[in-house]
Design a protein around this motif. Structure first.
Motif, PDB file in Angstrom:
ATOM      1  N   CYS A  50       0.837  -1.188   0.000  1.00 34.75           N
ATOM      2  CA  CYS A  50       0.000   0.000   0.000  1.00 34.75           C
ATOM      3  C   CYS A  50       0.880   1.250   0.000  1.00 34.75           C
ATOM      4  N   VAL A  51       0.362   2.330  -0.571  1.00 34.50           N
ATOM      5  CA  VAL A  51       1.136   3.565  -0.734  1.00 34.50           C
ATOM      6  C   VAL A  51       1.562   4.097   0.636  1.00 34.50           C
ATOM      7  N   GLN A  52       2.838   4.466   0.747  1.00 33.98           N
ATOM      8  CA  GLN A  52       3.401   4.875   2.033  1.00 33.98           C
ATOM      9  C   GLN A  52       4.706   5.606   1.812  1.00 33.98           C
ATOM     10  N   PRO A  53       5.122   6.434   2.780  1.00 39.43           N
ATOM     11  CA  PRO A  53       6.452   7.055   2.680  1.00 39.43           C
ATOM     12  C   PRO A  53       7.519   6.048   3.085  1.00 39.43           C
ATOM     13  N   PRO A  54       8.741   6.199   2.579  1.00 32.38           N
ATOM     14  CA  PRO A  54       9.805   5.264   2.960  1.00 32.38           C
ATOM     15  C   PRO A  54      10.346   5.576   4.343  1.00 32.38           C
ATOM     16  N   TYR A  55      10.956   4.575   4.968  1.00 35.62           N
ATOM     17  CA  TYR A  55      11.757   4.827   6.157  1.00 35.62           C
ATOM     18  C   TYR A  55      13.070   5.503   5.728  1.00 35.62           C
ATOM     19  N   PRO A  56      13.653   6.305   6.592  1.00 37.39           N
ATOM     20  CA  PRO A  56      15.007   6.812   6.290  1.00 37.39           C
ATOM     21  C   PRO A  56      15.962   5.642   6.082  1.00 37.39           C
ATOM     22  N   SER A  57      16.922   5.825   5.202  1.00 40.97           N
ATOM     23  CA  SER A  57      17.822   4.717   4.849  1.00 40.97           C
ATOM     24  C   SER A  57      18.668   4.261   6.029  1.00 40.97           C
ATOM     25  N   THR A  58      18.803   5.112   7.056  1.00 36.83           N
ATOM     26  CA  THR A  58      19.595   4.738   8.230  1.00 36.83           C
ATOM     27  C   THR A  58      18.762   4.058   9.315  1.00 36.83           C
ATOM     28  N   SER A  59      17.450   4.008   9.151  1.00 37.76           N
ATOM     29  CA  SER A  59      16.580   3.435  10.175  1.00 37.76           C
ATOM     30  C   SER A  59      16.802   1.933  10.290  1.00 37.76           C
ATOM     31  N   VAL A  60      16.697   1.433  11.505  1.00 36.76           N
ATOM     32  CA  VAL A  60      16.791  -0.013  11.717  1.00 36.76           C
ATOM     33  C   VAL A  60      15.648  -0.732  11.019  1.00 36.76           C
ATOM     34  N   TYR A  61      14.558  -0.017  10.727  1.00 36.97           N
ATOM     35  CA  TYR A  61      13.385  -0.617  10.086  1.00 36.97           C
ATOM     36  C   TYR A  61      13.396  -0.479   8.558  1.00 36.97           C
TER      37      TYR A  61
ATOM     38  N   LEU B 217       1.078   3.741   9.099  1.00 35.63           N
ATOM     39  CA  LEU B 217       1.599   4.620   8.060  1.00 35.63           C
ATOM     40  C   LEU B 217       2.495   3.874   7.082  1.00 35.63           C
ATOM     41  N   ARG B 218       3.220   2.893   7.595  1.00 37.72           N
ATOM     42  CA  ARG B 218       4.162   2.131   6.777  1.00 37.72           C
ATOM     43  C   ARG B 218       3.936   0.637   7.007  1.00 37.72           C
ATOM     44  N   GLY B 219       4.634  -0.176   6.219  1.00 38.22           N
ATOM     45  CA  GLY B 219       4.601  -1.622   6.421  1.00 38.22           C
ATOM     46  C   GLY B 219       3.981  -2.355   5.251  1.00 38.22           C
TER      47      GLY B 219
ATOM     48  N   ASP C  74      -3.063  12.581  -6.912  1.00 40.47           N
ATOM     49  CA  ASP C  74      -2.224  11.389  -6.915  1.00 40.47           C
ATOM     50  C   ASP C  74      -2.002  10.883  -5.489  1.00 40.47           C
ATOM     51  N   ALA C  75      -2.030   9.588  -5.328  1.00 39.94           N
ATOM     52  CA  ALA C  75      -1.915   9.001  -3.990  1.00 39.94           C
ATOM     53  C   ALA C  75      -0.577   9.334  -3.342  1.00 39.94           C
ATOM     54  N   ALA C  76       0.507   9.304  -4.116  1.00 38.59           N
ATOM     55  CA  ALA C  76       1.823   9.615  -3.555  1.00 38.59           C
ATOM     56  C   ALA C  76       1.903  11.075  -3.123  1.00 38.59           C
ATOM     57  N   VAL C  77       1.257  11.973  -3.870  1.00 33.75           N
ATOM     58  CA  VAL C  77       1.238  13.389  -3.499  1.00 33.75           C
ATOM     59  C   VAL C  77       0.480  13.576  -2.194  1.00 33.75           C
ATOM     60  N   LEU C  78      -0.669  12.930  -2.067  1.00 35.38           N
ATOM     61  CA  LEU C  78      -1.438  13.006  -0.825  1.00 35.38           C
ATOM     62  C   LEU C  78      -0.617  12.504   0.362  1.00 35.38           C
ATOM     63  N   THR C  79       0.079  11.407   0.151  1.00 35.75           N
ATOM     64  CA  THR C  79       0.896  10.828   1.222  1.00 35.75           C
ATOM     65  C   THR C  79       2.011  11.777   1.632  1.00 35.75           C
TER      66      THR C  79
ATOM     67  N   ILE D 259       2.008  15.123   1.318  1.00 41.35           N
ATOM     68  CA  ILE D 259       1.419  16.263   2.028  1.00 41.35           C
ATOM     69  C   ILE D 259       1.070  15.874   3.467  1.00 41.35           C
ATOM     70  N   ALA D 260       0.514  14.683   3.626  1.00 40.87           N
ATOM     71  CA  ALA D 260       0.151  14.220   4.969  1.00 40.87           C
ATOM     72  C   ALA D 260       1.376  14.128   5.863  1.00 40.87           C
ATOM     73  N   LEU D 261       2.491  13.661   5.324  1.00 41.61           N
ATOM     74  CA  LEU D 261       3.719  13.550   6.108  1.00 41.61           C
ATOM     75  C   LEU D 261       4.231  14.936   6.502  1.00 41.61           C
ATOM     76  N   LYS D 262       4.204  15.872   5.570  1.00 37.61           N
ATOM     77  CA  LYS D 262       4.710  17.222   5.840  1.00 37.61           C
ATOM     78  C   LYS D 262       3.828  17.978   6.826  1.00 37.61           C
ATOM     79  N   THR D 263       2.523  17.724   6.797  1.00 38.94           N
ATOM     80  CA  THR D 263       1.602  18.466   7.673  1.00 38.94           C
ATOM     81  C   THR D 263       1.374  17.777   9.010  1.00 38.94           C
ATOM     82  N   GLY D 264       2.015  16.635   9.240  1.00 38.73           N
ATOM     83  CA  GLY D 264       1.909  15.951  10.527  1.00 38.73           C
ATOM     84  C   GLY D 264       0.603  15.212  10.745  1.00 38.73           C
TER      85      GLY D 264
END
Length: 560
Positions: free
Chosen positions: A97-108, A145-147, A296-301, A303-308
């Protein structure tokens, strides 16, 4: 053994007519060819599925359980999946499902996978000869949010090797799974919105109930299992009457019990969910629901991340009638056996949750006295100023996970349900070197029996050792036997007593160890904090505001 097709065509004395007849039968699918015979087939309500044979296991991936929530179906309850003609290949995972990535340094962090709104699929691992086998339905974590169910950590093979039909599920995430909005509520038959991810999980459980028999599973013996956001989801499945009858046991790994927004009423210091959704639409430049659906779903995702935007369940009065603590206090939850626990070092990988507080002993004690009032001595006894860094880790763990988990087990035990509590406290050298001992989700490779498999964990995950493999064998045995019989058992490991009146539990260190009263005073302190904040209309989750004194007029310590 040769396939029927090879036997038919390989005999030396076969006549041309028999060979011709055999070829016709193979073409018609009456006799399978050798290559097709290596892949199992099952029939579900939508049509036939072609899976993969791995030793004595059958695996089917990317199976739709609902219509794709795209276009006009975005932000609507999941609809029945479409039928297909012929045989559908179920050899690969569906899109995440559409989601933001984890930071590349994250353990997850895991390598990116294909993503799509067309993601409502599930995966099944089953023993080849399964008949009326117990079933586990796995709901992944990731803060809603992720997974993805495609994560190698969630491979169900070890459960299937223990006689379980194991199912893992994708569900809508982030803004696409948890948005409430007045326009969405107005168009819905029940006049509510939000909770689409939870509705997806219920739809998946309904699909399992109707179809798991085709894979050898018993629809009358289904255990829901989840970690973090998946565990929180299970808490809400237990609280929702819509999910009643869809499962018979629950495994809950690191849940919480915070207050969540009401759809249309400001409660516990939280804005309404529709207010949150309206603010998001404004930030996205959308005048109405039609505009939102056109984006677009990625755009919505993004914006949601940036706006908390916070992905969370919504108290809508229908699917979720009340706050979790109220539903469980009234005994209105589904009554099933539970196995639940948390990790001793949960917050070591979630340090952003730690509240700001002075780091000198005098300042720390003064801040605790201001926030906790007459409860400050009990707080400082549990979380002393002698080691503020550790106290902050442990107190935040208990506020978020420890209290909620023990509360779940206590209320289920009080409802005469077998209830089993654990604390995962294992730490190997690689994890200790990174100050991540028993971090959030670190129990997963153990609960899945995969510790020691280098391909089963994300690239930044601490590496396992021989000791881990032994513990993983014990834990997956406990989990699988609980799903089978309702009683956790592992050969060569201690009997796991239920929580009961003795407050029994197992602590997983290098090996399982039985104990009583896991964190003396912890539950009592945070239960008192929750009740006082609830009585005063405050959010009780990571709230740094002063607590209402015990003797404040209108406060009832025993309020339910």
């Amino acid at each position: 053994m040769q396939s029927d097709g090879k036997r038919c065509m390989g005999r030396e004395n076969v006549t041309i007519f028999v060979a011709w007849l055999c070829a016709i039968l193979i073409a018609l699918g009456v006799v399978r060819s050798a290559s097709a015979g290596e892949r199992p087939e099952v029939t579900v309500e939508q049509g036939r599925l072609l899976g993969t044979q791995i030793g004595a296991l059958r695996v089917f991936k990317g199976v739709p359980y609902a219509l794709p929530p795209i276009g006009a179906q975005r932000w609507r309850a999941p609809a029945a999946p479409a039928h297909w003609n012929g045989t559908r290949d179920a050899g690969v995972f569906g899109a995440s499902c559409v989601q933001p990535p984890y930071p590349s340094t994250s353990v997850y962090f895991e390598a990116p996978r294909p993503m799509s709104e067309d993601c409502l699929t599930l995966n099944i691992w089953s023993p080849k000869e399964a008949r009326k086998a117990p079933v586990i339905v796995w709901i992944h974590g990731g803060a809603l949010l992720r997974g993805t169910s495609a994560s190698p950590m969630y491979d169900g093979r070890e459960f299937a090797r223990r006689g379980i039909v194991f199912v893992s599920v994708n569900y809508r995430l982030g803004i696409l799974g948890w948005l409430a909005h007045p326009g969405l509520s107005a168009e819905a038959p029940d006049r509510v919105s939000g909770n689409y991810g939870l509705l997806d999980q219920i739809a998946a459980l309904e699909w399992v109930k109707r179809n798991v028999g085709a894979f050898g599973g018993d629809p009358a013996n289904v255990t829901v299992m989840g970690e973090s956001a998946g565990a929180l989801s299970i808490s809400y499945l237990l609280a929702s009457s819509r999910a009643r009858g869809l499962f018979t046991k629950a495994i809950v790994q690191s849940t919480n019990a915070r207050a969540v927004p009401h759809l249309r009423e400001a409660v516990f210091g939280l804005p309404t969910a529709e207010t949150i959704g309206t603010a998001f639409a404004s930030a996205a430049g959308a005048a109405n629901v039609q505009d939102l659906r056109a984006m677009d779903a990625a755009v919505l995702t993004s914006i949601a991340l940036k706006t908390g935007f916070v992905s969370q369940p919504i108290m809508d009065g229908i699917l979720i009638p009340d706050q979790l603590v109220n539903i469980f206090d009234r005994g209105q939850q589904t009554k099933v056996p539970v196995l639940a626990g948390f990790n001793s070092g949960e917050i070591r990988s979630q340090r952003t949750l730690i509240p700001q507080i002075p780091d000198d002993p005098a300042g720390y004690e003064a801040a605790i006295a201001e926030r906790y009032g007459d409860l400050a001595p009990a707080y400082l006894k549990l979380y002393p100023a002698s080691d503020i860094a550790v106290s902050q880790l442990v107190s935040t763990r208990d506020i978020v996970y420890g209290w909620a988990t023990e509360r779940l087990v206590r209320t289920m035990a009080a409802a005469d349900q077998p209830s089993y509590l654990y604390i995962f406290d294992h730490c190997n050298a690689a994890t200790r070197a990174r100050d991540l001992c028993a971090f959030h989700a670190s129990e997963l490779p153990f609960a899945f029996g995969l510790a020691g498999d280098p391909n089963s964990t994300p690239p930044n995950w601490p590496k396992a050792n021989t000791e881990d493999i032994r513990l993983a064998r014990n834990m997956v045995d406990y989990w699988a036997s609980f799903a089978t019989t309702g009683v956790p058992h592992a050969d060569g490991a201690p009997a796991w007593p239920d929580y009961g009146k003795r407050e029994a539990y197992i602590r997983f260190t290098a090996a399982p160890n039985v104990g009583l009263n896991p964190e003396p005073g912890m539950f009592e302190l945070h239960e008192d904090v929750m009740r006082r904040r609830r009585a005063n209309g405050q959010q009780w989750f990571l709230n740094g505001a002063p607590i209402v004194p015990h003797d404040t007029p209108g406060h009832s310590h025993a309020e339910k």
